[in-house]
Design a protein around this motif. Structure first.
Motif, mmCIF file in Angstrom:
data_model
loop_
_atom_site.group_PDB
_atom_site.id
_atom_site.type_symbol
_atom_site.label_atom_id
_atom_site.label_comp_id
_atom_site.label_asym_id
_atom_site.label_seq_id
_atom_site.Cartn_x
_atom_site.Cartn_y
_atom_site.Cartn_z
ATOM 1 N N ALA A 3 0.787 -0.873 0.212
ATOM 2 C CA ALA A 3 -0.046 -0.083 0.039
ATOM 3 C C ALA A 3 0.645 1.478 0.140
ATOM 4 N N ARG A 4 1.954 1.042 1.064
ATOM 5 C CA ARG A 4 3.002 2.157 0.448
ATOM 6 C C ARG A 4 3.258 2.584 -0.451
ATOM 7 N N GLU A 5 3.905 1.763 -1.691
ATOM 8 C CA GLU A 5 4.225 1.587 -2.732
ATOM 9 C C GLU A 5 3.845 2.023 -3.604
ATOM 10 N N LEU A 6 2.460 2.055 -4.311
ATOM 11 C CA LEU A 6 1.018 2.261 -4.596
ATOM 12 C C LEU A 6 0.459 3.772 -4.393
ATOM 13 N N ASP A 7 0.873 4.177 -3.148
ATOM 14 C CA ASP A 7 -0.072 5.414 -2.314
ATOM 15 C C ASP A 7 1.517 6.455 -3.083
ATOM 16 N N ALA A 8 2.286 6.228 -2.655
ATOM 17 C CA ALA A 8 3.362 6.803 -3.111
ATOM 18 C C ALA A 8 3.566 7.176 -4.920
ATOM 19 N N ALA A 9 3.296 6.201 -5.939
ATOM 20 C CA ALA A 9 2.868 6.126 -6.657
ATOM 21 C C ALA A 9 2.273 7.160 -7.222
ATOM 22 N N GLY A 10 1.302 7.152 -6.687
ATOM 23 C CA GLY A 10 0.079 7.861 -6.784
ATOM 24 C C GLY A 10 -1.244 7.032 -8.034
ATOM 25 N N ILE A 11 -0.980 5.320 -7.566
ATOM 26 C CA ILE A 11 -2.122 4.603 -8.162
ATOM 27 C C ILE A 11 -3.524 4.782 -7.114
ATOM 28 N N ASP A 13 -6.626 4.087 -8.077
ATOM 29 C CA ASP A 13 -7.999 3.047 -8.598
ATOM 30 C C ASP A 13 -8.033 1.235 -8.234
ATOM 31 N N PRO A 14 -8.859 1.126 -7.176
ATOM 32 C CA PRO A 14 -8.373 0.223 -6.890
ATOM 33 C C PRO A 14 -7.995 -1.412 -7.761
ATOM 34 N N ALA A 15 -9.234 -1.394 -8.921
ATOM 35 C CA ALA A 15 -8.566 -2.575 -9.841
ATOM 36 C C ALA A 15 -7.086 -1.857 -9.693
ATOM 37 N N LEU A 16 -6.575 -1.227 -10.085
ATOM 38 C CA LEU A 16 -5.267 -0.773 -10.385
ATOM 39 C C LEU A 16 -4.304 -1.159 -9.839
ATOM 40 N N ARG A 17 -4.732 -0.602 -8.592
ATOM 41 C CA ARG A 17 -3.929 -1.062 -7.685
ATOM 42 C C ARG A 17 -3.323 -2.809 -6.779
ATOM 43 N N THR A 96 -8.773 -6.858 -18.986
ATOM 44 C CA THR A 96 -9.057 -7.321 -17.656
ATOM 45 C C THR A 96 -7.843 -7.990 -16.584
ATOM 46 N N GLU A 97 -7.217 -8.774 -17.700
ATOM 47 C CA GLU A 97 -5.990 -9.020 -17.065
ATOM 48 C C GLU A 97 -5.218 -8.394 -15.799
ATOM 49 N N PRO A 98 -4.641 -8.749 -14.794
ATOM 50 C CA PRO A 98 -4.279 -7.716 -14.808
ATOM 51 C C PRO A 98 -2.813 -7.243 -14.731
ATOM 52 N N VAL A 99 -1.867 -8.764 -15.023
ATOM 53 C CA VAL A 99 -0.916 -7.843 -15.027
ATOM 54 C C VAL A 99 -0.109 -7.283 -16.575
ATOM 55 N N ILE A 100 -1.220 -6.769 -17.754
ATOM 56 C CA ILE A 100 -1.364 -5.984 -18.774
ATOM 57 C C ILE A 100 -2.679 -4.805 -18.208
ATOM 58 N N ARG A 101 -2.806 -5.098 -17.461
ATOM 59 C CA ARG A 101 -3.484 -3.430 -16.965
ATOM 60 C C ARG A 101 -2.111 -2.883 -16.157
ATOM 61 N N ALA A 102 -1.335 -3.353 -15.285
ATOM 62 C CA ALA A 102 -0.457 -3.022 -14.788
ATOM 63 C C ALA A 102 0.571 -2.253 -15.738
ATOM 64 N N LEU A 103 1.134 -3.079 -16.583
ATOM 65 C CA LEU A 103 2.116 -2.555 -17.836
ATOM 66 C C LEU A 103 1.858 -1.850 -18.602
ATOM 67 N N ALA A 104 0.134 -1.644 -19.326
ATOM 68 C CA ALA A 104 0.338 -0.919 -19.640
ATOM 69 C C ALA A 104 0.373 0.753 -19.390
ATOM 70 N N ASP A 105 -0.549 0.961 -17.583
ATOM 71 C CA ASP A 105 -0.243 2.013 -16.688
ATOM 72 C C ASP A 105 1.048 1.948 -16.847
ATOM 73 N N THR A 106 2.011 1.694 -16.527
ATOM 74 C CA THR A 106 3.321 1.877 -16.469
ATOM 75 C C THR A 106 4.313 2.408 -17.180
ATOM 76 N N ALA A 107 3.474 1.639 -18.328
ATOM 77 C CA ALA A 107 3.723 2.571 -19.942
ATOM 78 C C ALA A 107 3.892 3.883 -20.354
ATOM 79 N N GLY A 108 2.151 3.872 -19.649
ATOM 80 C CA GLY A 108 2.083 4.858 -19.955
ATOM 81 C C GLY A 108 2.463 6.292 -18.797
#
Length: 342
Positions: A3-11, A13-17, A96-108
């Motif tokens: 949670a600390r990592e995600l909060d620090a990164a400004g993430i 959205d619950p599904a994205l977290r 909906t696939e979590p790995v792709i969702r996180a990857l796409a967000d990181t790439a952006g």
């Protein structure tokens, strides 16, 4: 910590977290050395690294999982499905696939070139049909997609002190160096998968061939010619590490302890292979736990020193000096490091 990592990164959205948390779990379970080094990064950068690792791990498992009963055709179709999901995720992010969702967000977030991901999948596809390489030049073309692009993906996340294009060749070289080490450490397991990543020209130079490697793997018997091949491969691997080393100083100061730790631990696998008599066809060489703990703790001290210096306006190079207030954090984090190395 998640949670600390995600909060620090400004993430937020619950599904994205949840997607990033899933990737972090993959890193923790499968990438012991990599995960340990990642914990030395500032907390806001860790989710992106977990996403990049999670994607690479997923694709690699499709191709390499020895516990799977999937046929080559089924593995190929799974890779095609992954590529389709990747294209959709990078195009509009609504997957909906979590790995792709996180990857796409990181790439952006970090502006990571999409070509790096497609090049990676291209190399993964070749693993389904290619079982060996004639030369280091031929192997190098494969490793561009399977390893060099990993370093290039990481570079925007790590940050640089100068133009990114100057650090890029070193980042690519480090990705290749890590993979060459994996090839040596896992040569027996890769043979079981029908692949040998040591080039045929290297084997021939020492009077060996693939059949001799397979014989040694199946019988458990050593062979001096195989040892010579592995020794030469390790020497070549060390030259690639030397080519990568200048790139660490080109990274953002807060990222250097992480990459330096990964560099020392991974290159230390070569020391372990040598100490074990190059017996990698019969057992996996590992860096001793005590050594891993020492290197990780050194990286931890460096990381906290840099962060403290940045917060107090000190020169980043003054990493050896950090405030007394940070020292209890070293003790707390040291406990976590010890848990990671057992």
């Amino acid at each position: 910590m998640t949670a600390r990592e995600l909060d620090a990164a400004g993430i937020r959205d619950p599904a994205l977290r949840a997607a990033y948390t899933h990737c972090r779990g993959l890193n923790a379970r499968h990438g012991k050395t990599y995960f340990l080094a990642t914990r030395l990064l500032p907390v806001d950068r860790r989710p992106a690294v977990h996403a990049l690792y999670g994607f690479a791990r997923w694709a690699d498992d499709i191709v390499d999982d020895l516990g799977s009963t999937a046929t080559p055709g089924e593995r190929a179709r799974a890779l095609l499905a992954l590529e389709a999901q990747l294209a959709a995720g990078l195009r509009h992010g609504q997957v909906t696939e979590p790995v792709i969702r996180a990857l796409a967000d990181t790439a952006g977030r970090y502006g990571i070139g999409h070509r790096h991901f497609t090049d990676f999948l291209s190399s993964m596809r070749s693993d389904l049909t290619v079982g060996g390489y004639a030369s280091y030049e031929e192997l190098g073309r494969y490793m561009h997609g399977s390893a060099a692009v990993i370093g290039l993906q990481m570079l925007p996340v790590l940050g640089t002190v100068g133009p990114r294009e100057e650090a890029a060749p070193h980042a690519a070289a480090l990705g290749v160096a890590f993979q060459l080490t994996n090839f040596l450490r896992d040569v027996g397991e890769d043979l079981d998968r029908g692949r040998l990543y040591l080039p045929a020209e290297l084997l021939a130079a020492h009077g060996a061939d693939r059949e001799r490697f397979e014989w040694s793997r199946s019988t458990g018997l050593p062979d001096a010619r195989i040892t010579d091949v592995l020794r030469a491969a390790a020497a070549h691997n060390r030259t690639v590490y030397r080519a990568a080393l200048p790139g660490i100083a080109m990274l953002a100061p807060v990222s250097r302890p992480c990459i330096r730790t990964a560099f020392v631990l991974y290159s230390g696998i070569l020391d372990a292979i040598e100490a074990d008599g190059y017996a990698v066809l019969h057992r996996r060489a590992v860096v001793p736990r005590r050594r891993r703990a020492v290197v990780a703790l050194d990286g931890l001290v460096r990381a906290l020193a840099v962060r403290t210096g940045v917060r107090h306006g000190q020169r980043p190079g003054a990493a050896a000096r950090f405030s007394a207030a940070s020292r209890p954090r070293v003790a707390d984090a040291a406990s976590a490091v010890r848990k990671e190395t057992v």
